[in-house]
Design an enzyme around this catalytic site. Sequence first.
Site, PDB file in Angstrom:
ATOM      1  CD  GLU A 220      -3.017  -0.762   0.001  1.00 57.93           C
ATOM      2  OE1 GLU A 220      -3.330   0.418  -0.250  1.00 57.93           O
ATOM      3  OE2 GLU A 220      -3.434  -1.733  -0.659  1.00 57.93           O
ATOM      4  CB  SER A 498     -50.218 -30.358  38.128  1.00 51.77           C
ATOM      5  OG  SER A 498     -51.628 -30.464  38.103  1.00 51.77           O
TER       6      SER A 498
END
Length: 788
Positions: A220, A498
């Site tokens: 780069e 229950s």
Amino acid sequence: MSKPRKSSNKTGSRPDAKGGGPHRSKRRSAQRRGRRSAKGKSSTAIQRARQWLVAVLAGLAGLAISGAGVWVWSLQKTVVEQFEQRRWDQPSLVYARPLQLDRGMRLSTAQLVFELQAAGYSSADSASLQPGQFRRRGDSVQAQSRAFVFADGLQPSVAVRVKIAEQRVDALWVAGKPATQFRFDPAEIGAIRGVGVDDRKFVPLQAFPPLLITAIQAVEDRQFKHHFGIDWHGFARAVWVNLRSAKLRQGGSTITQQLVRNMYLSHDRKLLRKLNELIMAVALERHFSKPEILESYLNEVYLGQHSGGAIHGFARASEYYFGRTVASLEPQQLALLVGMVRGASWYNPRSHPQRARTRRDLVLELMHNTGLISAAELAEFKSRPLGVTATPVLGRSQFPAFMDMVRRQLQHDYQAEDLQRDGLRVLTTLDPYQQHRAEQAVINTLPKVERSLGTSQLQAGVVVVDPQTGDLLALVGDRQPDRRGFNRALDARRQIGSIIKPFIYLQAWSIASHYTLVSRLDDQPISIKTDDNKIWQPQNYDLRSHGEVSLLSALLQSYNQATVRLGLQLGLSEVAGLLQRLGLLEHNARLHPSLFLGALDATPLQVAAAYQPLAADGYQTELSAVRNVLSGEQSLRSGYPVRIRQLLDTAPVALLQYALTLVSSEGTGRGLTATLGPGRAIASKTGTSNDKRDSWFVGFDEETLAVVWIGRDDNTPAAVTGANAALPVWAALFAGQGMQDIDVEALPGLYWYWVDQRNGLLSSEACPQARVLPFIARSEPTEWSDCS
């Protein structure tokens, strides 16, 4: 003598041919002076105009210079201030619990491989494994762990070998030496980020591989160490290309310019933006060092996109594409990432593998040309595959229900902005294998339940807990587990039916002098006048009465009439007090006898919290999804340790555990035997609300507790019961997992006696109705049955 005649000399007369005398001469002089005067005046005006113009132009030039100076000063001020105060907004990363291996622990080879793959490990056949890779040979698995910072410090990458035999860890080697335990680095399961916060992980410059640092400059910006922000050779080349094309096609950007563009500017190809970029790049170089600029660049550069946002920086990209830390990447993998800087979408190795490989090979050649790798290495690295994982390791949170719980727990101690931007590392309790099993149980079983019952639009909530520690192992909040929205595991408050009954019987057995398993109850019709002068007449599920029954039988068969009678004997306020201590009932709740049959609303998480002490010998601990939070600098920010207190007496809880194991084999939960096999000692309880709107099933063994709720979101009747809907999902969750049965003979505080089930008296083993049952000390019968 006559007078001389006067000349008329009238205006306009023709001048004398010989000069006309003195008058005419004066007139001409005057004319000349007038012309000179007019000319002088004109010259003065022009001169003044010129002076004014020069002054205006000078003023405009001064204003332009001043404006340019202010512009440059403003850009420089922006760069310096923001760069000095730069704060890397990073999402908080959330991890599952680490896989802890101990010699002798229950673990199948398939489960071990699943755990490694869930953590982003990839299978490899090479002789030398890299961090994040594993190799399986039969029942032996070799892996190279990844370095990870836990709450107790850094655990480096190390070679591990595990041998499995008979579904257990038979042998373990760490770094080539025999070991008794090892902890793998955990799976990343999600991130907590704010709006506009991209996905990045900050890494200091010294932690990046040197080859990456030199390679990015070689590709780069080869003059990075020498220029002051602008590479004039590259810039001139770009200008020439742009002039030839009459468009901005090349930027000739240095690393500094790229950083400025990424941090402060847009990516528009406009002249003004480019000019700003040049000025800001120079300003950045003037005030900050090359290492500072390079470190920022390596952490800021854009390298891809996933559903959670943009990926910035090489550290995060290495995890996203390879499932490995940037420090552990191989040269060809570094080259792939470096090549993607020019266009992360264009060179995406998952979307465009051939294009990405061509670009990678070009970067490798540049690395060779600049002396970073040898010719032999170039050939070797170009021959290797891309090596990216098949699916991204990062991205969208995988478990929305569990992540929801994590956020809720953390919000008590952290501001939302801290969680979204400070880069915290959250170590949770999620068990990837149990989560997978829970999700598959819902996905695969719920359609079968709907077909068998002729119903539809059922939804689900599942909670899986380690009852000894309170760790939340798995959460499912929707029949489509990856769907975000209403989290039924945490927020679906439904009538529990229950599944409340075990607490009624626990309250009775806490009074050992009055109640045992064989104490008698009357299961006959009962009418109760309530405070509003109404008559309440509960009925059994089968609409039949069963006469005198034992407490054990009443619980196993979930008899309503017998349970209500027992609750009335104990007292409504006493039962309510127990439920309040367990978190099932609010302290200001209005009490009604229907409470004995579960006429109260609770979420699956609340039910799991209430059952946790029942599965942990009476010891209570708060359910938790988070164990530790580390700062971005890897130091411990906060811990959520396991805190245990004894809430219930051990012996009554042990008696209840035994009774609930019989529910699974002889009672309403006996449908488990079809999936898990007969003779299993698994504690369980079914629950059904009025009109079959809600189906509940709770079950636990020695190690795991799970709660399943099934019903409709609109709370309409759905034809579901605890046994026909929630039970099959629970059974599918644990089928084939090798559950750890409860050792009923080792239950604490209990003593075993042979009794006659007909009357609850002592008997010999030879009696027809004799059965050996546990009793709390000094609560056993003292009289003998006539059969003896």
